[in-house]
Design an enzyme around this catalytic site. Structure first.
Site, PDB file in Angstrom:
ATOM      1  N   HIS A   1    -103.181   7.184  28.818  1.00 31.08           N
ATOM      2  CA  HIS A   1    -102.076   7.920  28.197  1.00 31.08           C
ATOM      3  C   HIS A   1    -102.459   8.406  26.793  1.00 31.08           C
ATOM      4  O   HIS A   1    -102.371   9.608  26.486  1.00 31.08           O
ATOM      5  CB  HIS A   1    -100.849   6.997  28.123  1.00 31.08           C
ATOM      6  CG  HIS A   1     -99.641   7.607  27.496  1.00 31.08           C
ATOM      7  ND1 HIS A   1     -98.605   8.128  28.228  1.00 31.08           N
ATOM      8  CD2 HIS A   1     -99.309   7.803  26.199  1.00 31.08           C
ATOM      9  CE1 HIS A   1     -97.678   8.601  27.403  1.00 31.08           C
ATOM     10  NE2 HIS A   1     -98.081   8.428  26.153  1.00 31.08           N
ATOM     11  N   GLU A   2    -102.918   7.480  25.959  1.00 33.46           N
ATOM     12  CA  GLU A   2    -103.231   7.861  24.572  1.00 33.46           C
ATOM     13  C   GLU A   2    -104.418   8.824  24.522  1.00 33.46           C
ATOM     14  O   GLU A   2    -104.477   9.691  23.648  1.00 33.46           O
ATOM     15  CB  GLU A   2    -103.487   6.618  23.708  1.00 33.46           C
ATOM     16  CG  GLU A   2    -102.315   5.629  23.611  1.00 33.46           C
ATOM     17  CD  GLU A   2    -100.976   6.234  23.181  1.00 33.46           C
ATOM     18  OE1 GLU A   2    -100.974   7.248  22.459  1.00 33.46           O
ATOM     19  OE2 GLU A   2     -99.918   5.701  23.602  1.00 33.46           O
TER      20      GLU A   2
ATOM     21  N   HIS B   1    -103.137  12.264  24.778  1.00 35.68           N
ATOM     22  CA  HIS B   1    -102.671  12.756  23.472  1.00 35.68           C
ATOM     23  C   HIS B   1    -103.871  13.148  22.596  1.00 35.68           C
ATOM     24  O   HIS B   1    -103.866  14.177  21.923  1.00 35.68           O
ATOM     25  CB  HIS B   1    -101.908  11.658  22.724  1.00 35.68           C
ATOM     26  CG  HIS B   1    -100.512  11.421  23.211  1.00 35.68           C
ATOM     27  ND1 HIS B   1     -99.570  12.419  23.276  1.00 35.68           N
ATOM     28  CD2 HIS B   1     -99.883  10.290  23.637  1.00 35.68           C
ATOM     29  CE1 HIS B   1     -98.423  11.896  23.713  1.00 35.68           C
ATOM     30  NE2 HIS B   1     -98.587  10.628  23.941  1.00 35.68           N
TER      31      HIS B   1
ATOM     32  N   GLU C   1     -96.385  14.849  25.257  1.00 30.95           N
ATOM     33  CA  GLU C   1     -96.196  13.862  26.318  1.00 30.95           C
ATOM     34  C   GLU C   1     -96.630  14.407  27.672  1.00 30.95           C
ATOM     35  O   GLU C   1     -97.030  13.648  28.542  1.00 30.95           O
ATOM     36  CB  GLU C   1     -94.738  13.403  26.374  1.00 30.95           C
ATOM     37  CG  GLU C   1     -94.381  12.396  25.306  1.00 30.95           C
ATOM     38  CD  GLU C   1     -95.228  11.124  25.364  1.00 30.95           C
ATOM     39  OE1 GLU C   1     -95.460  10.601  26.469  1.00 30.95           O
ATOM     40  OE2 GLU C   1     -95.664  10.675  24.300  1.00 30.95           O
TER      41      GLU C   1
HETATM   42 ZN    ZN Z   1     -97.137   9.221  24.470  1.00 27.57          ZN
END
Ligand code: ZN
Length: 501
Positions: A266-267, A270, A296
C-alpha cells in the site's frame, strides 16, 4: 515568461522550505522522536507553521497573485504557473481568514493531542483523549466557519480540502450505492467465511525475516531506495519531502504475516506516485499528488487489485514459502490467494478486508457529518461508534482501543479525510478496467514484470502532480469522470467467484 511570476518565486521557495522542515518534524515525531519530546517540539512546529503562513499570506503575495490573475498576465503564464496560481488561491481560501495566532495554537495542539491519543489508545482510555478531541473539533469548526460561504455546511468545507471533486452530495450518492450493493453481499459472504482457512496467517513469523521480505517486496514493486527509505511507526504512512526523498513506514506483528506485507505494498503505491512526479513540478505548490483520493487509488490499486491477485504472487510465492518454510510449506499458492482475499466482518479498519473496507469508511463519514452538524456530542462518540459498527458490520467493539480510538486522523485534526480511502478504492477499479483494456496485465504480472503498469501510471497519473484534479485525470485516462460502477462490479465479481455465490 512572466516577470511578475519571477517576483513571486522567492516567496514560494521559502514557503516550500518551511513546509519541508515541518514535514520532517512530522516524520520524526512518528518514527524516532522520544515520547517526551512532543511538548517542546510542538513549539518549534508552531513557529514553523506561523512562518509558513506569514510567508504566503501577506500583502505582497496577495498583490502579485491578483496581478497574475489578470487576463494580460494569464497569457504570459505557462500551464504549470497557472496551476500554481490556482493552488495558491486554494491556500488563500484555506488560510487567509484564520487569525495567525489561532492557526499556530492549533498546530501546536495537534502535536500534543496526537501524543494524548497514543497514550489513550495504549491505555484504552477515551476520557483521557476526549478533552483534546473537543478542542481540536472546536478549532476545526471555527476555521471552517470562517471559510464557509453562505449556506455551506462546515463539513463540506473540510471535505473540499482533501478532494475538490467530492462534497456531501457526491459522497451520499456514492455511499448509498455501496450500502445497497455491498452490505447484502457481505452478509452472504460472512455466512460462508469459514469455508476459507487462514489459520496459517496467524502463526509466529520472525520479525527480522518479515522486515527482510517486506523490503524485497517494496523493491520488487519499483520503490527506489536511492530516493526513499523505510522506517517503522505505530501506523504505516508515506511522507515526501520532494520526489527524491520519499519515506514510508511499516508496522510489524509477530502473529500476523499479511498485515505488514499489504501495508508495505500500500505505502509503496503512495511512494511510487510521489517518486514519479515530474522534476519540473516537485518542490512547487503542485508538486505532490492530485488529491487524497487519487493518492489512495494508487496505494489501493497495488495493495488490493494487483497485490491480492494470483498473477502477482505466481513468480514470488516460492520466495515467501522459502522465507517461512515451517509455516507455509503445506500452503499452496491457491490456498494462500484465498487466504489473503478472505472477507470477514472485523472491527479494525486498517486490518479490514477489501469487501468490508468501505463500510468502515461510511461509519466514520456519518460520525464526522454528525459532529460538524452539531448532532453528535464528543463525550457520547464511543456509543455512536459502537452502534454504527453493530448496524453495518454486525460487531460491537469490546473496548474503545479497538473502537473509536483506533485511528490517528482525528488527533491531527484531519476531519474529512476518511472518504478519500473509499474514493481511492473506487478509482483504482476504474483505472484498472482501463489498464486491462490496454495491456495483458496478468501476463506481465506472472512474468514478474511490473514495469509496464508502473510506466502507464507514471505517464497518465503520477507525473502531472496536482496540475490536474481527480476528475480531469480520470477523464483523460478513462474517457469518463468518477464512476463507482467499476468498483461495485469488481467487488461483486471477485467475491461471488471466491465464495461460489
Ligand atoms: Zn494510504
Amino acid at each position: 515568461m512572466s516577470k511578475i511570476f519571477d517576483t513571486l518565486q522567492p516567496y514560494l521557495d521559502k514557503a516550500m522550505a518551511l513546509e519541508t522542515a515541518r514535514n520532517l518534524f512530522e516524520w520524526d515525531e512518528q518514527t524516532l522522536a522520544p515520547f517526551e519530546a512532543a511538548n517542546y517540539t510542538s513549539k518549534v512546529v508552531g513557529i514553523l507553521s506561523d512562518e509558513y503562513m506569514k510567508c504566503l499570506i501577506n500583502d505582497d503575495v496577495r498583490k502579485l497573485i491578483k496581478k497574475l490573475k489578470e487576463d494580460k498576465e494569464q497569457e504570459e503564464l505557462t500551464d504549470k504557473e497557472k496551476a500554481i496560481i490556482k493552488e495558491l488561491d486554494k491556500t488563500y481560501e484555506q488560510l487567509e481568514s484564520i487569525p495567525p495566532e489561532e492557526y499556530r495554537a492549533f498546530n501546536e495542539l495537534t502535536i500534543v493531542a496526537n501524543r494524548a491519543w497514543t497514550k489513550a489508545k495504549k491505555d484504552n482510555d477515551y476520557d483521557y483523549f476526549a478533552p483534546y478531541l473537543k478542542k481540536i473539533i472546536e478549532y476545526k469548526k471555527k476555521f471552517a466557519g470562517y471559510r464557509a460561504k453562505k449556506g455551506k455546511e462546515l463539513y463540506e468545507v473540510l471535505l473540499g480540502d482533501f478532494e475538490e471533486c467530492f462534497g456531501i452530495k457526491e459522497l451520499d450518492i456514492f455511499f448509498d450505492k455501496i450500502k445497497s450493493e455491498i452490505v447484502p453481499l457481505l452478509k452472504q459472504v460472512s455466512q460462508k467465511s469459514d469455508t476459507i482457512d487462514k489459520s496459517y496467517n496467524f502463526l509466529k513469523y520472525d520479525l527480522d525475516k518479515q522486515r527482510e521480505f517486506n523490503r524485497y517486496l517494496c523493491g520488487y514493486l519499483g520503490f527506489d531506495f536511492n530516493r526513499g527509505v523505510i522506517a517503522e511507526s505505530a501506523h504505516p504512512f508515506t511522507l515526501n519531502l520532494h520526489n527524491h526523498d520519499v519515506r514510508i513506514t511499516n508496522k510489524f506483528m509477530e502473529n500476523n504475516l499479511e498485515s505488514a506485507m499489504f501495508s508495505v505494498i500500500h505505502e509503496t503505491g503512495h511512494a511510487l506516485y510521489e517518486m514519479n512526479i515530474d522534476d519540473s513540478l516537485t518542490q512547487t505548490p503542485v508538486g505532490s499528488g492530485a488529491s487524497m483520493g487519487m493518492h489512495e487509488s494508487q496505494s489501493r490499486l497495488f495493495e488490493n487489485i494487483i497485490g491480492r491477485s494470483e498473477a502477482f504472487w505466481t513468480p514470488i510465492y516460492t520466495k515467501l514459502v522459502e522465507t517461512y518454510p515451517e509455516n507455509l510449506k503445506n500452503i499452496s499458492l491457491e490456498h494462500f490467494i484465498k487466504g489473503i482475499n478472505k472477507a470477514q466482518p472485523s472491527l479494525i479498519r486498517t486490518e479490514a478486508d477489501e469487501l468490508s473496507y468501505s463500510l468502515h469508511i461510511i461509519i466514520r463519514y456519518e460520525i464526522e457529518k454528525a459532529i460538524f452538524s452539531g448532532e453528535a456530542d464528543v463525550d457520547k462518540l464511543p456509543q455512536l461508534w459502537n452502534q454504527k459498527y453493530q448496524e453495518y458490520i454486525g460487531l460491537t467493539p469490546a473496548n474503545d482501543a479497538e473502537g473509536i480510538l483506533q485511528d490517528i486522523h482525528w488527533s491531527y485534526g484531519e476531519f474529512g479525510y476518511f472518504p478519500s480511502y473509499a474514493i481511492g478504492s473506487a478509482i483504482s477499479s476504474q483505472l484498472y478496467a482501463k489498464i486491462k483494456e490496454l495491456m495483458p496485465v496478468d501476463d506481465y504480472l506472472k512474468e514478474g514484470n511490473i514495469t509496464p503498469i508502473r510506466e502507464f501510471l507514471r505517464d497518465s497519473v503520477h507525473k502531472f502532480g496536482a496540475t490536474k484534479n481527480t476528475n480531469q485525470i480520470l477523464k483523460d485516462v478513462t474517457g469518463e469522470e468518477f464512476n463507482a460502477d467499476y468498483y461495485v462490479d469488481y467487488l461483486k465479481e471477485k467475491y461471488e467467484n471466491l465464495y461460489s455465490l
